[in-house]
Design an enzyme around this catalytic site. Structure first.
Site, PDB file in Angstrom:
ATOM      1  N   ALA A  97     -83.120 130.138 -19.841  1.00  0.00           N
ATOM      2  CA  ALA A  97     -84.239 129.626 -19.054  1.00  0.00           C
ATOM      3  C   ALA A  97     -84.428 130.571 -17.873  1.00  0.00           C
ATOM      4  O   ALA A  97     -83.483 131.248 -17.448  1.00  0.00           O
ATOM      5  CB  ALA A  97     -83.917 128.223 -18.566  1.00  0.00           C
ATOM      6  N   GLY A 124     -80.630 128.839 -22.489  1.00  0.00           N
ATOM      7  CA  GLY A 124     -81.785 128.302 -23.221  1.00  0.00           C
ATOM      8  C   GLY A 124     -82.162 129.151 -24.426  1.00  0.00           C
ATOM      9  O   GLY A 124     -82.754 128.646 -25.381  1.00  0.00           O
ATOM     10  N   GLU A 169     -79.959 127.956 -27.122  1.00  0.00           N
ATOM     11  CA  GLU A 169     -80.440 126.612 -27.480  1.00  0.00           C
ATOM     12  C   GLU A 169     -81.737 126.687 -28.287  1.00  0.00           C
ATOM     13  O   GLU A 169     -81.941 125.913 -29.227  1.00  0.00           O
ATOM     14  CB  GLU A 169     -80.646 125.789 -26.200  1.00  0.00           C
ATOM     15  CG  GLU A 169     -79.327 125.543 -25.481  1.00  0.00           C
ATOM     16  CD  GLU A 169     -79.516 124.994 -24.076  1.00  0.00           C
ATOM     17  OE1 GLU A 169     -80.023 125.723 -23.207  1.00  0.00           O
ATOM     18  OE2 GLU A 169     -79.166 123.829 -23.860  1.00  0.00           O
TER      19      GLU A 169
HETATM   20  N1  CAA Z   1     -83.958 134.317 -15.874  1.00  0.00           N
HETATM   21  C1  CAA Z   1     -84.733 135.149 -15.146  1.00  0.00           C
HETATM   22  N2  CAA Z   1     -84.629 136.500 -15.198  1.00  0.00           N
HETATM   23  C2  CAA Z   1     -83.700 136.999 -16.023  1.00  0.00           C
HETATM   24  C3  CAA Z   1     -82.858 136.189 -16.817  1.00  0.00           C
HETATM   25  C4  CAA Z   1     -83.025 134.784 -16.700  1.00  0.00           C
HETATM   26  N3  CAA Z   1     -82.290 133.926 -17.449  1.00  0.00           N
HETATM   27  N4  CAA Z   1     -82.023 136.993 -17.524  1.00  0.00           N
HETATM   28  C5  CAA Z   1     -82.350 138.262 -17.188  1.00  0.00           C
HETATM   29  N5  CAA Z   1     -83.360 138.278 -16.300  1.00  0.00           N
HETATM   30  C6  CAA Z   1     -83.996 139.427 -15.678  1.00  0.00           C
HETATM   31  C7  CAA Z   1     -83.082 140.068 -14.609  1.00  0.00           C
HETATM   32  O1  CAA Z   1     -83.211 139.371 -13.396  1.00  0.00           O
HETATM   33  C8  CAA Z   1     -83.640 141.474 -14.565  1.00  0.00           C
HETATM   34  O2  CAA Z   1     -84.835 141.473 -13.808  1.00  0.00           O
HETATM   35  P1  CAA Z   1     -85.057 142.586 -12.644  1.00  0.00           P
HETATM   36  O3  CAA Z   1     -85.121 143.888 -13.396  1.00  0.00           O
HETATM   37  O4  CAA Z   1     -86.354 142.182 -12.026  1.00  0.00           O
HETATM   38  O5  CAA Z   1     -83.870 142.512 -11.758  1.00  0.00           O
HETATM   39  C9  CAA Z   1     -84.034 141.742 -16.020  1.00  0.00           C
HETATM   40  O6  CAA Z   1     -84.158 140.469 -16.632  1.00  0.00           O
HETATM   41  C10 CAA Z   1     -82.973 142.538 -16.783  1.00  0.00           C
HETATM   42  O7  CAA Z   1     -81.731 141.849 -16.640  1.00  0.00           O
HETATM   43  P2  CAA Z   1     -80.384 142.557 -16.101  1.00  0.00           P
HETATM   44  O8  CAA Z   1     -80.722 143.692 -15.170  1.00  0.00           O
HETATM   45  O9  CAA Z   1     -79.492 141.479 -15.574  1.00  0.00           O
HETATM   46  O10 CAA Z   1     -79.839 143.156 -17.479  1.00  0.00           O
HETATM   47  P3  CAA Z   1     -78.306 143.430 -17.869  1.00  0.00           P
HETATM   48  O11 CAA Z   1     -78.357 144.195 -19.161  1.00  0.00           O
HETATM   49  O12 CAA Z   1     -77.559 144.007 -16.734  1.00  0.00           O
HETATM   50  O13 CAA Z   1     -77.683 141.965 -18.137  1.00  0.00           O
HETATM   51  C11 CAA Z   1     -77.660 139.737 -19.046  1.00  0.00           C
HETATM   52  C12 CAA Z   1     -78.144 141.194 -19.198  1.00  0.00           C
HETATM   53  C13 CAA Z   1     -76.111 139.692 -19.242  1.00  0.00           C
HETATM   54  C14 CAA Z   1     -78.332 138.908 -20.132  1.00  0.00           C
HETATM   55  C15 CAA Z   1     -78.012 139.216 -17.637  1.00  0.00           C
HETATM   56  O14 CAA Z   1     -79.399 139.466 -17.402  1.00  0.00           O
HETATM   57  C16 CAA Z   1     -77.774 137.752 -17.443  1.00  0.00           C
HETATM   58  O15 CAA Z   1     -76.635 137.351 -17.245  1.00  0.00           O
HETATM   59  N6  CAA Z   1     -78.827 136.913 -17.486  1.00  0.00           N
HETATM   60  C17 CAA Z   1     -78.741 135.504 -17.230  1.00  0.00           C
HETATM   61  C18 CAA Z   1     -78.112 134.753 -18.393  1.00  0.00           C
HETATM   62  C19 CAA Z   1     -78.007 133.273 -18.064  1.00  0.00           C
HETATM   63  O16 CAA Z   1     -77.335 132.885 -17.138  1.00  0.00           O
HETATM   64  N7  CAA Z   1     -78.699 132.424 -18.843  1.00  0.00           N
HETATM   65  C20 CAA Z   1     -78.723 130.998 -18.631  1.00  0.00           C
HETATM   66  C21 CAA Z   1     -79.905 130.625 -17.812  1.00  0.00           C
HETATM   67  S1  CAA Z   1     -79.920 128.912 -17.326  1.00  0.00           S
HETATM   68  C22 CAA Z   1     -80.410 128.070 -18.686  1.00  0.00           C
HETATM   69  O17 CAA Z   1     -80.710 128.625 -19.720  1.00  0.00           O
HETATM   70  C23 CAA Z   1     -80.469 126.581 -18.510  1.00  0.00           C
HETATM   71  C24 CAA Z   1     -80.856 125.822 -19.727  1.00  0.00           C
HETATM   72  O18 CAA Z   1     -80.089 125.668 -20.651  1.00  0.00           O
HETATM   73  C25 CAA Z   1     -82.142 125.135 -19.779  1.00  0.00           C
END
Ligand code: CAA
Length: 259
Positions: A66, A110, A113
């Site tokens: 998400a 998400g 999911e």
């Molecule tokens: N939401 C918003 N933006 C996101 C995102 C997310 N879930 N995942 C990645 N992005 C964005 C980053 O902020 C980044 O944007 P900027 O360039 O503007 O900074 C861009 O995508 C590229 O991401 P990274 O620079 O972080 O890329 P990476 O290769 O270094 O890492 C990753 C990849 C490990 C997937 C890392 O992006 C990450 O950990 N993302 C979040 C994963 C996460 O926590 N997901 C759960 C979300 S909560 C949820 O899903 C709740 C639910 O069940 C409803």
């Protein structure tokens, strides 16, 4: 219909391909994307020529969860009033046509999911699955705590949800989360071929098979088996059953018409 966060194509007869398209955010699921996905599913459901869907992302990410930036400042009242992502989850869950998730790269939070809301998952060797919400001080919110244990069992689900560790494609296949793992450059081809095979079957039989396999997770064995027998019998009311069996006897390919 055109979308800003999706690309919808018809790669072959009967198959709709929906690509999540927010590359700048690794396909993070925001309200716009999930709203558009619901509309794309409405359109596919209403279109009699569509018989199977494939949902995919990019090589780097199916979806990284998400959208954290959209959610971070929300209050409890806003999350609750909007039933955050409830409507979209129900829309996918209730789709009567089969949806194959074709997953390469990250399927996190998400995103994992969303893949589990589909009927089955074909994964590229690069796929990584995880429920890392605990790292954000929250928990899965689109069914992860319920579907993951049903798919991989309690031990692995608890491990993933509590430690936030990711599962690679090989482990996901061993654990039963994905149905097949294929080389990354063959993944979409394989998913589209599976969808084309499904699209060539009787859509009535496809819909009933889908309904019954899903019922296995909601009902007792004896009720499910009785439901199955009733629907199996009911298929004999359709021309497609006569056609399918006649084609076998006559050693030719069946032509299913959905009636
Ligand atoms: N939401 C918003 N933006 C996101 C995102 C997310 N879930 N995942 C990645 N992005 C964005 C980053 O902020 C980044 O944007 P900027 O360039 O503007 O900074 C861009 O995508 C590229 O991401 P990274 O620079 O972080 O890329 P990476 O290769 O270094 O890492 C990753 C990849 C490990 C997937 C890392 O992006 C990450 O950990 N993302 C979040 C994963 C996460 O926590 N997901 C759960 C979300 S909560 C949820 O899903 C709740 C639910 O069940 C409803």
């Amino acid at each position: 219909m055109s979308y800003e966060t999706l690309i919808v194509e018809t790669p072959s007869a009967g198959v709709a391909l929906i690509r999540l398209n927010r590359p700048e955010a690794l396909n993070a699921l925001n309200s716009q994307l999930l709203g558009e996905l619901s509309k794309a599913l409405d359109a596919a459901e209403a279109d009699e020529t569509v018989r199977c869907l494939v949902l995919t992302g990019s090589d780097r990410a199916f979806a990284a969860g998400a959208d954290i930036k959209e959610m971070s400042d929300k209050s409890y009242a806003q999350m609750f009033s909007a039933d955050f992502f409830g409507a979209a989850a129900r829309r996918i869950e209730q789709c009567r046509k089969p949806i194959i998730a074709a997953v390469a790269g990250y399927a996190l939070g998400g995103g994992c999911e969303l893949a589990m809301l589909c009927d089955f998952i074909i994964a590229a060797e690069t796929a990584k699955f995880g429920q890392p919400e605990i790292n954000l001080g929250v928990m899965p919110g689109i069914g992860g705590t319920q579907r993951l244990p049903r798919a991989v069992g309690k031990a692995k689900a608890m491990d993933m949800v509590l430690t936030a560790r990711m599962m690679d494609a090989a482990e996901a296949e061993r654990a039963g989360l994905v149905s097949r793992v294929v080389p990354a450059d063959k993944m979409l081809e394989e998913a589209l071929a599976a969808a084309a095979k499904i699209a060539s079957q009787s859509p009535l039989a496809v819909a009933m098979n889908k309904e019954l396999v899903n019922a296995a997770f909601e009902t007792t064995l004896s009720t499910g088996v009785t439901m199955e027998r009733r629907l199996f019998h009911s298929l004999f009311a359709f021309e497609d059953q006569k056609e399918g069996m006649a084609a076998f006897v006559e050693k030719r390919k069946p032509e299913f018409k959905g009636r």
